[in-house]
Design a protein around this motif. Structure first.
Motif, PDB file in Angstrom:
ATOM      1  N   GLY A  58       0.816  -1.200   0.000  1.00 58.76           N
ATOM      2  CA  GLY A  58       0.000   0.000   0.000  1.00 58.76           C
ATOM      3  C   GLY A  58       0.853   1.255   0.000  1.00 58.76           C
ATOM      4  O   GLY A  58       2.054   1.213   0.259  1.00 58.76           O
ATOM      5  N   GLY A  59       0.227   2.386  -0.299  1.00 59.86           N
ATOM      6  CA  GLY A  59       0.944   3.655  -0.322  1.00 59.86           C
ATOM      7  C   GLY A  59       0.729   4.397  -1.623  1.00 59.86           C
ATOM      8  O   GLY A  59      -0.020   3.965  -2.503  1.00 59.86           O
ATOM      9  N   ALA A  60       1.396   5.529  -1.748  1.00 56.06           N
ATOM     10  CA  ALA A  60       1.226   6.400  -2.910  1.00 56.06           C
ATOM     11  C   ALA A  60       2.102   5.964  -4.079  1.00 56.06           C
ATOM     12  O   ALA A  60       3.162   5.362  -3.898  1.00 56.06           O
ATOM     13  N   PHE A  61       1.644   6.276  -5.284  1.00 59.20           N
ATOM     14  CA  PHE A  61       2.440   6.095  -6.498  1.00 59.20           C
ATOM     15  C   PHE A  61       2.047   7.190  -7.475  1.00 59.20           C
ATOM     16  O   PHE A  61       1.013   7.850  -7.307  1.00 59.20           O
ATOM     17  N   LEU A  62       2.885   7.394  -8.489  1.00 63.20           N
ATOM     18  CA  LEU A  62       2.580   8.409  -9.505  1.00 63.20           C
ATOM     19  C   LEU A  62       1.685   7.791 -10.572  1.00 63.20           C
ATOM     20  O   LEU A  62       2.094   6.884 -11.298  1.00 63.20           O
ATOM     21  N   MET A  63       0.455   8.280 -10.652  1.00 63.85           N
ATOM     22  CA  MET A  63      -0.515   7.775 -11.629  1.00 63.85           C
ATOM     23  C   MET A  63      -0.651   8.794 -12.751  1.00 63.85           C
ATOM     24  O   MET A  63      -0.704  10.003 -12.520  1.00 63.85           O
ATOM     25  N   GLY A  64      -0.699   8.314 -13.987  1.00 68.52           N
ATOM     26  CA  GLY A  64      -0.787   9.204 -15.130  1.00 68.52           C
ATOM     27  C   GLY A  64       0.578   9.510 -15.726  1.00 68.52           C
ATOM     28  O   GLY A  64       1.596   8.978 -15.288  1.00 68.52           O
ATOM     29  N   SER A  65       0.605  10.364 -16.734  1.00 72.08           N
ATOM     30  CA  SER A  65       1.832  10.632 -17.486  1.00 72.08           C
ATOM     31  C   SER A  65       2.219  12.101 -17.455  1.00 72.08           C
ATOM     32  O   SER A  65       1.365  12.986 -17.427  1.00 72.08           O
ATOM     33  N   ASP A  66       3.526  12.329 -17.485  1.00 70.70           N
ATOM     34  CA  ASP A  66       4.092  13.672 -17.586  1.00 70.70           C
ATOM     35  C   ASP A  66       4.636  13.834 -19.002  1.00 70.70           C
ATOM     36  O   ASP A  66       5.612  13.174 -19.380  1.00 70.70           O
ATOM     37  N   PRO A  67       4.024  14.692 -19.837  1.00 71.00           N
ATOM     38  CA  PRO A  67       4.475  14.835 -21.230  1.00 71.00           C
ATOM     39  C   PRO A  67       5.910  15.339 -21.358  1.00 71.00           C
ATOM     40  O   PRO A  67       6.522  15.179 -22.417  1.00 71.00           O
ATOM     41  N   LYS A  68       6.459  15.925 -20.295  1.00 72.52           N
ATOM     42  CA  LYS A  68       7.858  16.359 -20.349  1.00 72.52           C
ATOM     43  C   LYS A  68       8.809  15.171 -20.296  1.00 72.52           C
ATOM     44  O   LYS A  68       9.943  15.258 -20.768  1.00 72.52           O
ATOM     45  N   VAL A  69       8.340  14.084 -19.708  1.00 71.80           N
ATOM     46  CA  VAL A  69       9.145  12.863 -19.606  1.00 71.80           C
ATOM     47  C   VAL A  69       8.785  11.875 -20.708  1.00 71.80           C
ATOM     48  O   VAL A  69       9.651  11.212 -21.279  1.00 71.80           O
ATOM     49  N   ASP A  70       7.494  11.780 -21.004  1.00 69.33           N
ATOM     50  CA  ASP A  70       6.983  10.805 -21.965  1.00 69.33           C
ATOM     51  C   ASP A  70       6.330  11.543 -23.126  1.00 69.33           C
ATOM     52  O   ASP A  70       5.211  12.043 -23.017  1.00 69.33           O
ATOM     53  N   ARG A  71       7.028  11.615 -24.259  1.00 71.99           N
ATOM     54  CA  ARG A  71       6.526  12.368 -25.408  1.00 71.99           C
ATOM     55  C   ARG A  71       5.283  11.740 -26.028  1.00 71.99           C
ATOM     56  O   ARG A  71       4.536  12.401 -26.745  1.00 71.99           O
ATOM     57  N   ALA A  72       5.064  10.443 -25.745  1.00 78.34           N
ATOM     58  CA  ALA A  72       3.890   9.762 -26.299  1.00 78.34           C
ATOM     59  C   ALA A  72       2.667   9.895 -25.403  1.00 78.34           C
ATOM     60  O   ALA A  72       1.608   9.350 -25.724  1.00 78.34           O
ATOM     61  N   ALA A  73       2.782  10.610 -24.310  1.00 79.24           N
ATOM     62  CA  ALA A  73       1.670  10.745 -23.363  1.00 79.24           C
ATOM     63  C   ALA A  73       0.465  11.395 -24.033  1.00 79.24           C
ATOM     64  O   ALA A  73       0.584  12.459 -24.654  1.00 79.24           O
ATOM     65  N   GLY A  74      -0.693  10.753 -23.900  1.00 80.66           N
ATOM     66  CA  GLY A  74      -1.919  11.299 -24.454  1.00 80.66           C
ATOM     67  C   GLY A  74      -2.678  12.117 -23.427  1.00 80.66           C
ATOM     68  O   GLY A  74      -2.441  12.001 -22.220  1.00 80.66           O
ATOM     69  N   PRO A  75      -3.625  12.940 -23.864  1.00 85.34           N
ATOM     70  CA  PRO A  75      -4.380  13.785 -22.933  1.00 85.34           C
ATOM     71  C   PRO A  75      -5.193  12.981 -21.924  1.00 85.34           C
ATOM     72  O   PRO A  75      -5.433  13.443 -20.811  1.00 85.34           O
ATOM     73  N   GLN A  76      -5.624  11.766 -22.303  1.00 83.22           N
ATOM     74  CA  GLN A  76      -6.405  10.946 -21.379  1.00 83.22           C
ATOM     75  C   GLN A  76      -5.568  10.393 -20.231  1.00 83.22           C
ATOM     76  O   GLN A  76      -6.115   9.837 -19.277  1.00 83.22           O
ATOM     77  N   GLU A  77      -4.226  10.534 -20.314  1.00 80.87           N
ATOM     78  CA  GLU A  77      -3.327  10.050 -19.258  1.00 80.87           C
ATOM     79  C   GLU A  77      -2.873  11.171 -18.328  1.00 80.87           C
ATOM     80  O   GLU A  77      -2.100  10.926 -17.398  1.00 80.87           O
ATOM     81  N   GLN A  78      -3.308  12.376 -18.577  1.00 80.95           N
ATOM     82  CA  GLN A  78      -2.783  13.529 -17.845  1.00 80.95           C
ATOM     83  C   GLN A  78      -3.857  14.157 -16.957  1.00 80.95           C
ATOM     84  O   GLN A  78      -5.046  14.022 -17.241  1.00 80.95           O
ATOM     85  N   PRO A  79      -3.412  14.838 -15.889  1.00 82.08           N
ATOM     86  CA  PRO A  79      -2.028  15.050 -15.457  1.00 82.08           C
ATOM     87  C   PRO A  79      -1.510  13.871 -14.632  1.00 82.08           C
ATOM     88  O   PRO A  79      -2.267  12.971 -14.272  1.00 82.08           O
TER      89      PRO A  79
END
Length: 333
Positions: free
Chosen positions: A71-92
């Motif tokens: 259990g605990g926190a994790f980073l969910m979703g994508s950062d377009p600065k790191v992942d150029r293929a990140a789509g809008p449905q994955e952000q922020p």
């Protein structure tokens, strides 16, 4: 009567293979004759397939087991600065907290699903091309399973489909990586995906055994969460869902038309097969690109316990009313 062990929980399912075979034959007769047309993807099942061959395949040893995800926190979703293929449905991208849970280390195999089919009478997946499949395909992930069927299978083994958040944490760990192994591009030694220049047909998909690619496992040791087959999760799909202020243990929108599947498949480019990518389809969708894996948590056990307690309380209430009625009648009214 044949006895099969069908999951690591040491549960048992009882069924009669001859009865299953006879039911399949009756179904063919009752259904009439289908129009003649060329369809290379429709299985040519033999209704008189030997029952002992089904038994032999269902008893094969295949990779299985679950892994704990803390259990605990994790980073969910994508950062377009790191992942150029990140789509809008994955952000922020933002921190989301989950309770501890377990998830299948491997995708559900053909053998696992065969046991379910034989025990419950569920229809054979449309991409079992033999009767039901060649032994060399025993450890391939099952494909052509709808969301409803995936849900039913997980329930049958005492589990459930993972939530989208659970799947994403199990695949990416806590640091928001693009792939299970990190941010490096996918390679031939890490995943079963379509690489530049590869020629892939679909008469039978070029699937890999579920325990292959140990160089591409997730931080928790989960196999093939990028490529091979995409996987159903429990959530309804909303392209703007990640833009909301997600609470702890998110379970997705309350309703929708499409269900989410994650992870990409053997037929997709690395950009699509990213563990961060989100895709969706109708709950009755059956694709040669999509399979499943299951999950469970302490929360599930508590839910089952509460259900049982509620049933006991209902029974006591009914008994109390019944006893009152008996006393009322015995008093001569």
């Amino acid at each position: 009567m044949i006895q099969f062990r069908h999951d690591p929980m040491r549960k048992w399912a009882y069924f009669s293979i001859p009865a299953f075979a006879m039911g399949f034959v009756i179904g063919l007769v009752a259904g009439g004759v289908a129009p003649v047309h060329a369809d290379h993807l429709t299985p040519k099942h033999d209704p008189w397939a030997q029952p002992w061959e089904l038994e032999r395949l269902a008893l094969l040893d295949v990779p299985e087991g679950m892994v704990p995800v803390p259990g605990g926190a994790f980073l969910m979703g994508s950062d377009p600065k790191v992942d150029r293929a990140a789509g809008p449905q994955e952000q922020p991208q933002r921190p989301v907290s989950l309770d501890a849970f377990e998830i299948d280390r491997y995708e559900v195999t053909n053998v696992h699903y065969l046991r379910f089919v034989l025990a419950t009478g569920t229809a054979w997946p449309p991409f079992w091309m033999q009767d039901p499949f060649l032994e060399k395909m025993a450890s391939h992930p099952v494909i052509g399973v709808s969301w409803e069927e995936a849900t039913a299978y997980c329930r049958w083994v005492g589990k459930r489909l993972p939530t989208e958040a659970e799947w994403e944490k199990a695949a990416r760990g806590e640091d928001g990586r693009v792939f299970p192994w990190g941010n490096e591009p996918a390679g031939w030694l890490k995943s079963n995906i379509a690489h530049p220049g590869s020629k892939r047909g679909f008469k039978y998909p070029p699937l890999a055994n579920v325990n292959r690619y140990d160089r591409g496992v997730s931080p928790y040791g989960v196999y093939q969460m990028a490529g091979n087959v995409s996987e159903w999760v429990s959530d309804w799909f909303d392209p703007e869902y990640y833009q909301r202020n997600l609470s702890d243990n998110p379970t997705g929108p309350a309703a929708g038309e499409l269900k989410v599947f994650r992870g990409g498949s053997w037929n997709e480019d690395p950009e699509v097969a990213r563990s961060a990518g989100r895709n969706a389809g109708r709950p009755d969708r059956k694709s040669y690109l999509t399979g499943l894996r299951c999950a469970r948590s302490e929360r599930d056990s508590l839910s089952v316990k509460r259900e049982a307690q509620a049933k006991v309380q209902d029974y006591r209430e009914v008994s109390r009313v019944t006893n009152h009625e008996k006393r009322f009648t015995n008093d001569g009214y």
